[in-house]
Scaffold this active site. Structure first.
Site, mmCIF file in Angstrom:
data_model
loop_
_atom_site.group_PDB
_atom_site.id
_atom_site.type_symbol
_atom_site.label_atom_id
_atom_site.label_comp_id
_atom_site.label_asym_id
_atom_site.label_seq_id
_atom_site.Cartn_x
_atom_site.Cartn_y
_atom_site.Cartn_z
ATOM 1 C CG HIS A 242 0.093 0.158 2.680
ATOM 2 N ND1 HIS A 242 0.726 -1.255 3.113
ATOM 3 C CD2 HIS A 242 0.125 0.840 3.418
ATOM 4 C CE1 HIS A 242 0.851 -0.596 3.748
ATOM 5 N NE2 HIS A 242 0.495 0.658 4.435
ATOM 6 C CG HIS B 93 -0.291 4.400 4.763
ATOM 7 N ND1 HIS B 93 -0.815 3.842 5.768
ATOM 8 C CD2 HIS B 93 -0.609 5.183 4.872
ATOM 9 C CE1 HIS B 93 -2.037 4.580 5.904
ATOM 10 N NE2 HIS B 93 -1.836 5.594 5.800
ATOM 11 C CG ASP C 284 4.887 2.818 7.522
ATOM 12 O OD1 ASP C 284 3.854 3.561 6.273
ATOM 13 O OD2 ASP C 284 4.231 1.807 8.560
ATOM 14 C CG HIS C 285 4.520 -0.503 4.205
ATOM 15 N ND1 HIS C 285 3.776 -1.432 4.282
ATOM 16 C CD2 HIS C 285 3.762 0.211 5.092
ATOM 17 C CE1 HIS C 285 3.824 -1.464 5.031
ATOM 18 N NE2 HIS C 285 3.230 0.036 6.564
ATOM 19 C CG ASP D 2 0.875 -1.517 7.541
ATOM 20 O OD1 ASP D 2 1.311 -2.520 7.282
ATOM 21 O OD2 ASP D 2 0.812 -0.044 7.859
ATOM 22 C CG HIS E 111 -4.087 -0.244 5.883
ATOM 23 N ND1 HIS E 111 -3.732 -0.308 7.484
ATOM 24 C CD2 HIS E 111 -2.775 1.039 5.950
ATOM 25 C CE1 HIS E 111 -3.003 0.713 8.157
ATOM 26 N NE2 HIS E 111 -2.139 0.812 6.917
#
Length: 315
Positions: free
Chosen positions: A63, A65, A67-68, A211, A140
């Protein structure tokens, strides 16, 4: 086949854990590496591992976000300087193409290798004679996918002892029989390769989730998996917080592994609120429901064994 955990933290980098990225090394199977997510500083983490950037042929993004994905532009640029010339394919949700191409264009980053970006939907996102990769949506805050990687079954082992008993010495004939061919001997005998092979070796199944809250699709993707990699952002007592922030607890991850009939569970995406000492309690919580659980640490490697004999010997 083995995992290399490049980042195992949630949200932001911490002293003990970088943000999310997992390398699935397929060196024996196809001489390549697949990357799952690419959080900030993934390329720095790679420097401390055997992973070779030029060997990475596919990147699967769960996804969008930060932090990914924040490590993607830097990694893609560095791969050119580190000898990467072969095509790289990135699979991810709608919007991943715009993020990548805008980042490269605005920074005037010019790649020396072909880059292909595929925006995926649920279903089979990749398939060849070795592996099938299936994606399903999880629950999520952003559209998030989990991936099920299924290895095709392998031919059975050659019954070399039986061949020797039948007077067949090692040589080129063994290779033909291993491939299931029919062989004509000089003495007139006809050997069928199938008669000298054990049962096919069952291909491995790996499930890597993005997530997610506790959801049905996670268990579907993990059905009978050899390894399930599941986020465990929060401790069991924080179930309400996990739900509010679209994440899972240790026990919810363990429940999914048990429900799916998975063989092993690896917890990752651990909140920075948990120190190394606190992480031991997270492991205890999960093991109460699913004993074959481990918690991933940055730079940890896990060998994914092929057959039951190998697995038994490692225990």
């Amino acid at each position: 086949m083995d995992f290399v955990f490049l980042g195992t933290g949630a949200g932001v980098p911490a002293k003990g854990r970088n943000v999310t990225s997992i390398a699935l090394q397929l060196l024996e199977e196809r001489g390549a590496v697949w990357l799952f997510d690419c959080g900030e500083a993934t390329q720095h983490q790679i420097l401390s591992t055997p992973v070779k950037p030029r060997k990475i042929e596919k990147i699967f993004i769960t996804h969008l976000h930060g932090d990914h994905i924040f490590g993607l532009p830097g990694f893609l640029g560095s791969r050119s300087f580190q000898g990467g010339t072969s095509e790289l394919i990135i699979y991810g949700p709608k919007g991943i193409s715009e993020f990548i191409h805008t980042s490269l264009r605005m920074s005037e980053t010019h790649l020396k290798y072909p880059l292909k970006v595929i925006e995926i939907e649920e279903g089979i996102v990749f398939e060849d004679h070795q592996f099938t990769v299936e994606a399903k949506l999880l629950e999520h805050a952003l559209p998030t996918y989990g991936f099920r990687i299924t290895e095709q079954d392998r031919p059975g082992m050659l019954k070399a002892e039986k061949l020797r008993e039948d007077g067949i010495s090692p040589g080129p004939l063994y290779r033909k029989l291993k491939q299931g061919e029919t062989v004509h001997l000089e003495d007139g005998r006809i050997l069928n390769g199938a008669d000298y092979l054990d049962e096919p070796q069952k291909g491995r199944i790996i499930t890597i989730l993005g997530d997610t809250r506790l959801c049905e699709n996670a268990a579907i993707l993990a059905k009978n998996a050899d390894y399930l990699v599941h986020e465990a952002t929060f401790a069991a007592e924080e179930e309400r917080m996990a739900h509010d922030y679209w994440h899972s607890t240790t026990r919810q991850a363990a429940f999914t592994a048990k429900k799916a009939g998975a063989q092993n569970l690896i917890l990752t995406h651990i909140s920075s609120r948990y120190t190394n000492e606190a992480a031991k309690q997270l492991l205890i919580e999960a093991k109460e429901i699913f004993p074959r659980t481990m918690i991933a640490e940055d730079l940890m490697m896990v060998k994914i064994l092929l057959n039951p004999q190998e697995r038994k010997q490692s225990e």
